[in-house]
Scaffold this motif. Structure first.
Motif: not given
Lengths: 66, 305, 254
Positions: B72, B75, B103, C93, C96-107, C254
């Motif tokens: 990532t 990103n 995060i 998660e 519903q797609g609640t992880l998308i915002n966080l994963l795209t922030k590099g989580l 995802i």
């Protein structure tokens, strides 16, 4: 009655914890009126009358998306 | 300088070949409209850029860094707004932005400052209720705030306006227009009026490739058909002009509507000058003479068939 | 702050605000009170329902009966409630797609899996702790007979078995889309472990004994060393399942 008197150290905490659970569930039922299934009229007696299991069933299966 | 470069991107889902060699470049500080029919592959492209999907072939480079699925790193240059952003309903907007900021690895003070800035940009400063009580439009605006939190060089928005009512759409477009110049914006849509309103560049995706791309001016110039609209003083004068033998040549089509004529020239050695010469020879001064610009809609229907 | 820490905090907050913590604490507290009480009252109740004039020798209840209730309730109802409460923890998660915002922030995806598992373990541990402490207190109050031994170790075995099932739940939740699917897989694993019990060669290794033979430990009919192999295997199983969950989740589109 005699039994209640003898075992009050058991019944008081049991009733108290059941009360907390039932009230929390009731508040949730009233404030979030979209359920995965069932209606308000269905869930209110479930969470109030079925001890312990009722609120658990509501929170696990019944509650809608937050 | 290109913020985003895509080369030869392929992606299939089973037998459905969604992307078939997509090439695209987004120059910095542009507002880039990514247009295509529903199912053309816009969302797939965006999800590959942010690393949610794995490309079958091809490369994506963001700010000079190649995107590798599962990693990532790239990103941190990107802010992403999914088509329907979803949040944790039990959080409040500031709590959510704080989670995002942690995060992204921003220092706590910076998170607080940015949160306030962005919440006021998207008009949610005074909202402290839980996100579960948010309307669709409010969620979309919070979505923009979370996407912009890390000051990304590229903001990617997937159909940010499609699900909204006119007021909500207008608010989103205004927010996007207001960040123009600071952040490059790539947004997909099938609403062409939104593109006309804020984009300076567009790319049209069809059949898994780009069929059209460039600045709106360039594209209109390139696709300018040899069509002219002339309005005369009266319908009789227009009819008289139509009956001229010069307009009877092959390759010229004329349509009359009252005192206006729409003339399309298709022959190789006919162009607008001929009409002007003709008007001048007949001593006619038209009330209006206009080279017709193709609308985005007509272009879009023309290229995607 | 690293991603595990951030996401673990988020999971704990989620457990508090969605009442997961409250459910687990009250249910396990209830068990804690009920176990000694049931042990105490069962003979009296039985006596009441016996036909007039019939006399049978009812055994006098002891602390062993109270702990038998504890292990019965916590392994059955307790674990079921915990698995139900956590069944949707990843599936929801993703759908519903609640992880998308966080994963795209590099989580990092490792952090998602490990923090979720850690939060499950934390709540399960709190439940077991509350239930066993309350059971212990009331048992000492009702049956001060000193017949129960190895309590901490027996409870630990049960806790570890729960940890193993939760690891199984986490792994199965990366394999299937729905929360019910992951429950079914976890249930199937328990059934499978039960079937394995039939084979005498497998028995000394089977993690299932961690949840079925606790009373033998308390009554000192089994040596603690009997549990060494199942403990080792369950612990390895937890680690392996979480690693597998991370590997599968990393590849997930995802």
């Amino acid at each position: 009655m005699e039994m209640l008197q003898e075992y009050w150290p058991f019944f008081v905490p049991l009733i108290a914890s059941q009360f907390i659970l039932a009230v929390t569930a009731l508040v949730h039922v009233l404030r979030h009126p979209n359920y995965r299934f069932g209606t308000k009229a269905f869930w209110i007696p479930v969470v109030l009358l079925i001890q312990f299991i009722g609120p658990v069933i509501y929170f696990v299966f019944g509650r809608g998306e937050d | 300088m290109h913020v985003l470069e895509i080369k030869g991107l392929h992606k299939s889902f089973g037998k459905n070949h969604v992307l078939q060699g997509l090439d695209m470049a987004v120059p910095s500080n542009s507002v880039f409209g990514f247009v295509g029919k529903n199912g053309a592959g816009k969302t797939t492209t965006m999800k590959i850029i942010v690393g949610l999907l794995k490309a079958d072939r091809g490369t994506v480079t963001v700010c000079g860094e190649e995107v590798a699925y599962g990693h990532t790193k790239a990103n941190r240059h990107i802010g992403f707004l999914p088509d329907v952003p979803e949040f944790y309903g039990y959080m409040r907007p500031r709590e959510y932005l704080q989670l995002c900021g942690e995060i992204a690895g921003l220092p706590p003070r910076r998170i607080r400052e940015r949160s306030e800035e962005l919440l006021s940009l998207v008009g949610l400063s005074d909202v402290s209720r839980k996100i579960s009580g948010f309307s669709r439009g409010m969620k979309q605006r919070l979505g923009i705030a979370q996407a912009l939190l890390g000051e990304p060089r590229l903001l990617i928005c997937d159909e940010p306006t499609s699900a909204l009512d006119p007021v909500g759409r207008k608010q989103i477009l205004e927010i996007l227009a207001s960040i123009k110049g600071k952040t490059t914006v790539l947004f997909s849509t099938h609403i062409l009026s939104d593109v006309e309103r804020i984009c300076d560049r567009i790319a049209v995706l069809d059949g898994g490739r780009l069929v059209l791309s460039g600045t709106i001016g360039e594209i209109q110039k390139q696709y300018r058909s040899n069509s002219f609209s002339i309005r005369f003083a009266s319908a009789e004068q227009a009819a008289e002009f139509v009956s001229l033998p010069e307009l009877g040549q092959a390759g010229i089509t004329v349509a009359q509507a009252g005192e206006s004529l729409t003339i399309t020239l298709e022959g190789e050695n006919t162009h607008g000058q001929m009409l002007i010469d003709l008007l001048s020879a007949k001593q006619i001064t038209p009330e209006r003479f206009e080279v017709m610009e193709p609308t985005l809609e007509s272009l879009f229907t023309e290229v995607v068939q | 702050m690293n991603h595990f820490h951030v996401f673990f905090k988020k999971e704990l907050r989620e457990s508090v605000r969605t009442h997961r913590l409250l459910i687990i604490l009250t249910i396990f507290f209830m068990f804690g009170v009920m176990n000694p009480l049931t042990a105490k009252l069962t003979p009296d109740l039985l006596a009441k329902f016996l036909p007039e004039g019939m006399i049978i020798e009812l055994p006098v209840p002891s602390s062993l009966d109270s702990w038998a209730q504890f292990f019965k309730n916590v392994t059955q109802m307790g674990l079921i409630v915990v698995l139900l409460v956590f069944s949707g923890i990843l599936a929801n998660e993703i759908t519903q797609g609640t992880l998308i915002n966080l994963l795209t922030k590099g989580l990092s995806r490792e952090a998602v899996i490990t923090a979720k598992y850690a939060a499950m373990l934390a709540l399960w541990s709190m439940g077991v702790l509350v239930s066993s402490l309350v059971t212990w207190g009331y048992t000492v109050y009702l049956f001060p007979d000193g017949k129960s031994h190895n309590l901490v170790f027996a409870v630990f075995c049960l806790w570890l078995f729960g940890a193993f099932l939760l690891a199984q739940l986490v792994f199965s939740t990366t394999l299937v889309k729905s929360s019910y699917g992951s429950l079914i897989i976890t249930g199937a694993v328990v059934v499978f472990l039960n079937i394995l019990q039939v084979f005498p060669g497998v028995q000394p290794w089977n993690p299932l004994v961690l949840a079925t033979h606790n009373m033998e430990l308390i009554g000192q009919n089994l040596e603690p060393s009997f549990f060494a192999r199942p403990i080792g295997l369950a612990f390895l199983g937890c680690c392996l399942l979480v690693v597998l969950a991370v590997v599968v989740f990393r590849k997930k589109q995802i």
